[in-house]
Design an enzyme around this catalytic site. Structure first.
Site, PDB file in Angstrom:
ATOM      1  N   GLY A  44      30.978  63.475  15.746  1.00 19.65           N
ATOM      2  CA  GLY A  44      32.419  63.575  15.808  1.00 19.65           C
ATOM      3  C   GLY A  44      33.060  64.764  15.135  1.00 19.65           C
ATOM      4  CD  GLU A  74      22.565  62.019  22.488  1.00 23.25           C
ATOM      5  OE1 GLU A  74      21.358  61.667  22.487  1.00 23.25           O
ATOM      6  OE2 GLU A  74      23.409  61.513  23.239  1.00 23.25           O
TER       7      GLU A  74
END
Length: 218
Positions: A44, A74
């Site tokens: 983010g 990820e």
């Protein structure tokens, strides 16, 4: 202890952002420390605004060791690469536009058009599609880890790895440049590949070029 490495990761993030390889909160970058832990970008956060204090330290299985943010969603593909390849010290994931278009078309970069690709990158395969942020992602990359240094993630961009942060970034840049040139060649009606013998001769010169990249003894 890891101040320099943290700065280097942020430098790579800023290069990715400034080159247009990531926008908004896209992409993720990591590096292995001398202690064997992993510094990785958080979830983010724009790579154009990231600062060293935002990085998260984990072990090779993704367990958080320090930092007040969550690691990249990820991260699983990063941690898998470090477990599988002890020589890998950095991993970069980005969404460079042309390479990402190739990943959406499921078109690998395999034609022997460019000496630079043959010597410094090799073929770039396309993984099977994997749902983001799941175990499917590292599993889709796993078949290519040992014999490649870059892949196109189906409908998801590109992933590169290497012995240094700059080498991983350089490979990402080469993937994007190669995709652009392949696109232009296709628009021109197709190109002429180097022969297998010519490609083999170029690969045999890898050590020569690596030595040229070192400082001279004076």
């Amino acid at each position: 202890m890891d101040d320099k490495l943290r700065q280097e990761i942020c430098h790579i993030c800023h290069l990715l952002y400034n080159r247009g390889y990531v926008v908004s909160n896209d992409g993720n970058v990591s590096a292995r420390t001398d202690r064997g832990t992993i510094l990785i970008t958080p979830s983010g956060v724009s790579k154009g605004r990231i600062t060293p204090d935002m990085l998260v330290e984990t072990d090779a299985d993704g367990r958080i060791l320090s930092g007040d943010r969550y690691p990249s969603s990820e991260g699983k593909m990063h941690w898998m690469l470090y477990r599988e390849r002890k020589d890998v010290m950095a991993v970069v994931h980005a969404h460079p536009p042309m390479a990402t278009a190739f990943s959406i078309c499921r078109r690998p970069l395999t034609e022997r058009y460019l000496a630079e690709m043959i010597v410094g990158l090799g073929e770039v395969p396309v993984t099977k599609f994997a749902m983001l942020s799941t175990d499917e992602v590292p599993l889709s990359v796993l078949p290519f880890v040992q014999d490649h240094c870059a892949v196109l993630l189906a409908n998801h961009g590109a992933l590169t790895w290497g012995p240094t942060l700059l080498s991983a970034f350089d490979r990402m840049e080469t993937v994007e440049q190669t995709a652009k040139i392949h696109h232009y060649v296709s628009q021109l009606g197709g190109g002429v590949e180097l022969t297998p013998a010519q490609a083999a001769a170029l690969r045999s010169m890898t050590g020569f070029y690596q030595n040229l990249a070192k400082n001279r003894d004076i």
